[in-house]
Design a protein around this motif. Structure first.
Motif, PDB file in Angstrom:
ATOM      1  N   ILE A 264       0.882  -1.171   0.000  1.00 31.62           N
ATOM      2  CA  ILE A 264       0.000   0.000   0.000  1.00 31.62           C
ATOM      3  C   ILE A 264       0.915   1.215   0.000  1.00 31.62           C
ATOM      4  O   ILE A 264       1.768   1.359   0.877  1.00 31.62           O
ATOM      5  CB  ILE A 264      -0.891   0.014   1.253  1.00 31.62           C
ATOM      6  N   PRO A 281       2.952  -1.906   4.435  1.00 32.00           N
ATOM      7  CA  PRO A 281       2.520  -0.623   3.883  1.00 32.00           C
ATOM      8  C   PRO A 281       3.697   0.345   3.799  1.00 32.00           C
ATOM      9  O   PRO A 281       4.565   0.352   4.668  1.00 32.00           O
ATOM     10  CB  PRO A 281       1.474  -0.116   4.881  1.00 32.00           C
ATOM     11  N   THR A 283       3.123   3.598   3.593  1.00 31.23           N
ATOM     12  CA  THR A 283       2.522   4.887   3.915  1.00 31.23           C
ATOM     13  C   THR A 283       3.454   5.690   4.808  1.00 31.23           C
ATOM     14  O   THR A 283       4.163   5.126   5.643  1.00 31.23           O
ATOM     15  CB  THR A 283       1.199   4.655   4.659  1.00 31.23           C
ATOM     16  N   ASN A 287       8.837   9.031   7.195  1.00 30.74           N
ATOM     17  CA  ASN A 287       9.017   8.902   8.632  1.00 30.74           C
ATOM     18  C   ASN A 287       9.387   7.494   9.070  1.00 30.74           C
ATOM     19  O   ASN A 287       9.554   7.240  10.256  1.00 30.74           O
ATOM     20  CB  ASN A 287       7.743   9.336   9.372  1.00 30.74           C
ATOM     21  N   ARG A 288       9.522   6.581   8.107  1.00 29.99           N
ATOM     22  CA  ARG A 288       9.917   5.223   8.441  1.00 29.99           C
ATOM     23  C   ARG A 288      11.403   5.212   8.715  1.00 29.99           C
ATOM     24  O   ARG A 288      12.178   5.809   7.963  1.00 29.99           O
ATOM     25  CB  ARG A 288       9.578   4.302   7.264  1.00 29.99           C
ATOM     26  N   HIS A 289      11.849   4.548   9.776  1.00 27.72           N
ATOM     27  CA  HIS A 289      13.263   4.673  10.137  1.00 27.72           C
ATOM     28  C   HIS A 289      14.164   3.655   9.449  1.00 27.72           C
ATOM     29  O   HIS A 289      15.334   3.942   9.186  1.00 27.72           O
ATOM     30  CB  HIS A 289      13.439   4.568  11.653  1.00 27.72           C
TER      31      HIS A 289
ATOM     32  N   GLY B  82       6.367   6.634  15.826  1.00 28.93           N
ATOM     33  CA  GLY B  82       7.344   7.358  15.026  1.00 28.93           C
ATOM     34  C   GLY B  82       7.958   6.555  13.897  1.00 28.93           C
ATOM     35  O   GLY B  82       9.006   6.924  13.403  1.00 28.93           O
ATOM     36  N   GLY B  83       7.349   5.466  13.476  1.00 27.86           N
ATOM     37  CA  GLY B  83       7.823   4.772  12.278  1.00 27.86           C
ATOM     38  C   GLY B  83       9.118   4.001  12.422  1.00 27.86           C
ATOM     39  O   GLY B  83       9.814   3.765  11.438  1.00 27.86           O
ATOM     40  N   ILE B  84       9.483   3.599  13.630  1.00 28.84           N
ATOM     41  CA  ILE B  84      10.730   2.849  13.757  1.00 28.84           C
ATOM     42  C   ILE B  84      10.550   1.435  13.221  1.00 28.84           C
ATOM     43  O   ILE B  84      11.430   0.859  12.583  1.00 28.84           O
ATOM     44  CB  ILE B  84      11.202   2.857  15.224  1.00 28.84           C
ATOM     45  N   GLY B  85       9.383   0.847  13.473  1.00 31.95           N
ATOM     46  CA  GLY B  85       9.041  -0.424  12.855  1.00 31.95           C
ATOM     47  C   GLY B  85       7.849  -0.204  11.951  1.00 31.95           C
ATOM     48  O   GLY B  85       7.178   0.815  12.035  1.00 31.95           O
ATOM     49  N   PRO B  86       7.529  -1.169  11.068  1.00 34.88           N
ATOM     50  CA  PRO B  86       6.385  -0.971  10.184  1.00 34.88           C
ATOM     51  C   PRO B  86       5.080  -0.992  10.960  1.00 34.88           C
ATOM     52  O   PRO B  86       5.010  -1.576  12.044  1.00 34.88           O
ATOM     53  CB  PRO B  86       6.471  -2.177   9.234  1.00 34.88           C
ATOM     54  N   PRO B  87       4.024  -0.349  10.416  1.00 36.31           N
ATOM     55  CA  PRO B  87       2.725  -0.380  11.094  1.00 36.31           C
ATOM     56  C   PRO B  87       2.171  -1.802  11.099  1.00 36.31           C
ATOM     57  O   PRO B  87       2.404  -2.576  10.173  1.00 36.31           O
ATOM     58  CB  PRO B  87       1.850   0.554  10.252  1.00 36.31           C
ATOM     59  N   GLU B  89      -1.138  -2.481  11.502  1.00 46.60           N
ATOM     60  CA  GLU B  89      -2.585  -2.483  11.300  1.00 46.60           C
ATOM     61  C   GLU B  89      -2.962  -3.598  10.334  1.00 46.60           C
ATOM     62  O   GLU B  89      -2.196  -3.931   9.422  1.00 46.60           O
ATOM     63  CB  GLU B  89      -3.049  -1.135  10.741  1.00 46.60           C
ATOM     64  N   ARG B  94      -1.658  -9.679   6.539  1.00 49.64           N
ATOM     65  CA  ARG B  94      -0.308  -9.652   5.981  1.00 49.64           C
ATOM     66  C   ARG B  94       0.119 -11.036   5.552  1.00 49.64           C
ATOM     67  O   ARG B  94      -0.230 -12.036   6.183  1.00 49.64           O
ATOM     68  CB  ARG B  94       0.699  -9.150   7.018  1.00 49.64           C
TER      69      ARG B  94
END
Lengths: 341, 144
Positions: A264, A281, A283, A287-289, B82-87, B89, B94
């Motif tokens: 996505i 995703p 998205t 901001n992804r580290h 803060g996006g350190i790992g993937p979401p 949701e 998955r």
């Protein structure tokens, strides 16, 4: 209904009454007696004022009494394993941020991109900080688990705080957060060494961190340490991205390479929402580290990943799509520029 | 100040109510209405709204205590990811865990308990999760 819920509803009611009482300062809430009726011996305006003040005073006393009763009752859910109310959380977070900003305002950081400083900082970090905050690829110990507020992972600390604020927090700690005051260290530049390492962690891959940790433990071969360990960050590629990336073309390429079939992606519809979710995703990509949990997310690494995923991460399911270099830069440009969905 | 001047109306045998009491009447009515508006927050004040099974609920608590939401955005768990790992949701939809393991409970448990063995070089840390804990946490994630 639990007692706690009742207490909160009562507080809401008291607040409402207090507000109405205040409002009556400006507009009479009560109907004053008509002319000629007994009781009209003062100007009509004074009575609502006294009513309002009297009400407000009464409510203040009630609120204080209610608050004291609440505190002494012990009903407050003090368990760290359960979260704060959102209001409490917002208040405490804002307070923390503003207080640190204010108190750290006079500090000035030295140049933190110094290999010796970073190396010293790593030693201090492993000795003092990893136990609660973890590190790239390393978890916090049992001490740091279940702490509320959670000791945050520090890889993004330098994006959220200035170096001076990080140093201030390290030296003085934070009340009510379980963050100890570590003081200024044994050697003169220790505080800035720690800060330098926290800053370096922002661009540190887990594999690099492990090599650094092995080096300071003396496990690296003598003489080979400096070439194996990247104490200073390498180029990230942001300037190259600006020069070589065409975001609009990138959006088309992401479609034509079929990326939307698995991922996505912000702003791309893909196969009308039929993404297989084979990939995570993408998205809010900027901001992804990390990329694939192994590389730090910067344009150079992203291009490297797109062009040869198996080289970066041998076991990955991400296919090698034979992406040309210019295509990769454009796709990266789109991903970094795409607005959050 | 005459006694009459501090009272309002002609109630109470012509003596009228003290000013302060008659002020409270409309205010009390308004407050009573407002108490109905206090928001109900399921679970936050210690009451579970519905019983979705002990495993999933325990898994949710464990995910909160292990602070997974410090790195991952997880629906229903407040954190500052803060996006350190993937979401995470829609986790149940998955296909892969960490881009290599098929996404099934058994594999997820394996991943949670020993990420470095599955993917050396991963940023996902080993948090010392026990097998029982991992089973519940996986149940929670698959409920998303």
């Amino acid at each position: 209904m639990s007692l706690l819920r009742l207490a909160f509803k009562t507080a809401a009611a008291l607040l409402a009454m207090g507000l109405l009482g205040l409002a009556s300062l400006f507009r009479p809430v009560l109907r004053a007696p008509a002319a000629g009726e007994p009781g009209e011996s003062r100007p009509a305006r004074a009575r609502p004022l006294r009513v309002a003040l009297g009400t407000a005073a009464g409510l203040l006393v009630l609120s204080l009494a209610g608050g004291a009763a609440f505190v002494y009752s012990g009903l407050y859910d003090i368990a760290a394993s359960r979260p704060h109310l959102q209001l409490t959380e917002t208040l405490l977070t804002t307070l923390k941020r503003r207080a640190v900003q204010f108190h750290a305002r006079d500090l000035v950081a030295p140049d933190l991109d110094d290999a010796d400083l970073i190396r010293r900082g790593l030693v201090l970090y492993r000795g003092n900080c990893v136990t609660c905050h973890g590190a790239p690829g390393e978890g916090r110990s049992r001490i740091g688990i279940g702490v509320n507020p959670t000791p945050p992972p520090l890889v993004k600390a330098i994006e959220r705080w200035t170096a001076e604020e990080i140093a201030w927090i390290t030296a003085y700690g934070l009340k009510m957060a379980g963050m100890p005051a570590f003081g200024f260290g044994e050697e003169p530049r220790d505080l800035w060494a720690l800060t330098a390492f926290v800053k370096r962690m922002n661009t540190l891959a887990p594999a690099e961190y492990r090599r650094m940790a092995a080096a300071v433990r003396g496990e690296a071969e003598a003489g080979k340490e400096t070439e194996a360990v990247p104490w200073l960050p390498g180029p990230q590629g942001w300037d190259l991205l600006a020069q070589r990336g065409d975001a609009r073309r990138g959006a088309q390429l992401l479609d034509s390479y079929g990326c939307s079939a698995c991922h996505i992606i912000s702003g791309l519809r893909g196969a009308a929402g039929m993404q297989s979710r084979a990939g995570p995703p993408l998205t809010d990509w900027k901001n992804r580290h990390y990329i694939a949990g192994e590389l730090v997310n910067n344009p150079l690494n992203l291009v490297r990943w797109l062009r040869d995923p198996r080289e970066a991460d041998p076991g990955t399911a991400m296919p090698d799509l034979d992406v040309g270099e210019e295509d990769a830069w454009s796709m990266a440009a789109y991903l970094y520029g795409a607005e959050r969905d | 100040m005459s006694r009459r001047a501090t009272r309002i109306g002609r109630g109470r045998l012509g003596g009228g109510l003290p000013v302060i009491l008659s002020a409270l009447r409309p205010l009390a009515l308004a407050a009573l209405c407002l108490t109905a508006c206090a928001p109900e927050t399921p679970g936050r004040l210690g009451e579970e709204k519905e019983d979705v099974g002990p495993n999933v609920e325990r898994g949710r608590e464990l995910v909160a205590v292990y602070a997974c939401a410090a790195c991952h955005a997880i629906p229903g768990i407040r954190g500052a990811p803060g996006g350190i790992g993937p979401p995470l949701e829609e986790w149940s939809r998955r296909r892969f865990i960490a881009g290599r393991l098929p996404n099934e409970p058994k594999e997820l448990i394996r991943w949670l308990r020993n990420p470095e063995e599955v993917d050396p070089g991963t940023a996902m840390p080993d948090l010392g999760i026990s097998k029982e804990e991992a089973i519940d946490m996986a149940a929670f994630l698959f409920s998303l």
